[in-house]
Write a protein that holds these residues in place. Structure first.
Motif, PDB file in Angstrom:
ATOM      1  N   TRP A  83       0.835  -1.207   0.000  1.00 48.03           N
ATOM      2  CA  TRP A  83       0.000   0.000   0.000  1.00 48.03           C
ATOM      3  C   TRP A  83       0.868   1.256   0.000  1.00 48.03           C
ATOM      4  N   GLY A  84       2.013   1.199   0.670  1.00 48.67           N
ATOM      5  CA  GLY A  84       2.905   2.349   0.668  1.00 48.67           C
ATOM      6  C   GLY A  84       3.408   2.692  -0.723  1.00 48.67           C
ATOM      7  N   HIS A  86       1.990   1.979  -3.460  1.00 44.35           N
ATOM      8  CA  HIS A  86       0.897   2.367  -4.342  1.00 44.35           C
ATOM      9  C   HIS A  86       0.263   3.694  -3.943  1.00 44.35           C
ATOM     10  N   ALA A  87       0.835   4.356  -2.940  1.00 44.21           N
ATOM     11  CA  ALA A  87       0.458   5.750  -2.683  1.00 44.21           C
ATOM     12  C   ALA A  87       0.973   6.589  -3.862  1.00 44.21           C
ATOM     13  N   TYR A 160      -2.717   8.713 -10.049  1.00 41.02           N
ATOM     14  CA  TYR A 160      -1.293   8.990 -10.146  1.00 41.02           C
ATOM     15  C   TYR A 160      -1.016  10.056 -11.197  1.00 41.02           C
TER      16      TYR A 160
END
Length: 213
Positions: A83-84, A86-87, A160
């Motif tokens: 998850w980090g 994919h921030a 993104y």
């Protein structure tokens, strides 16, 4: 079973990593979120479990001595890592900086390998509590992979900056590219860890049912 046939998963896992990191997919990943996700899933859902099986066969005593709690901790560590990365800010940086991209891919491999290896070690343990920990670790990972994949798929906008800056696949819009990546994570990532968890659970149930009353 000879040594070569026992250790084929180790070779297969290494070949997948070479194909993913050295082949054309790595180049495509800089311009396509879906290709980037294919790389991620190939590392954590294909190469990592194969390498873990190979290492477990090569060093069964060491693998079986992994404490039960490691599997649970590893599953939450992988959650934080996946998850980090994919921030928005870390992901965009990994798409545009080769060194950061290498760090990202290495962290994916190490996190996935530790989860699978600790789960296999728990599955080979004699205590029911240890084996259950391996099941929980894989199922928790399956759930957070599925959740992140669904988030990427159902997002009404691109998450993104690189979706606009980087050139996506010519036949796909940036949003469709992101949604394709979400589908890949949801299906491949969620399914791989789910199947692993259910296989470990089945081994527990089979052993339990085989015991005399």
């Amino acid at each position: 079973m000879n040594r070569t046939s026992r250790l084929w998963p180790l070779v297969a896992g290494a070949l997948i990593l070479v194909a993913v990191w050295v082949g054309p997919l790595a180049v495509r990943a800089a311009s396509s979120f879906a290709a980037h996700m294919i790389m991620h899933m190939a590392v954590v859902a294909l190469a990592a479990p194969l390498l873990a099986v190979g290492l477990a066969r090569a060093f069964p005593a060491a693998t079986n001595r992994i404490p039960a709690g490691v599997a649970i901790v590893a599953s939450f560590a992988e959650f934080a890592i996946v998850w980090g990365w994919h921030a928005p800010a870390p992901h965009d940086l990994a798409r545009t900086d080769a060194f950061v991209f290498a760090v990202e891919q290495t962290s994916f491999l190490l996190a996935g390998l530790i989860v699978w290896l600790s789960a296999l070690g728990a599955a080979g343990a004699t205590q029911l509590r240890s084996r259950a920990a391996g099941v929980v670790a894989l199922l928790v990972t399956s759930m957070h992979m599925t959740l992140l994949g669904a988030l990427l798929l159902m997002s009404p906008r691109t998450l993104y900056a690189c979706a606009e800056i980087c050139s996506p696949l010519a036949t796909m819009t940036p949003l469709a590219d992101q949604q394709a990546g979400g589908v890949i994570m949801l299906i491949v990532g969620g399914s791989a860890y789910l199947v692993g968890g259910l296989a470990c659970l089945a081994s527990i149930l089979n052993d339990t049912s085989a015991r005399p009353a």
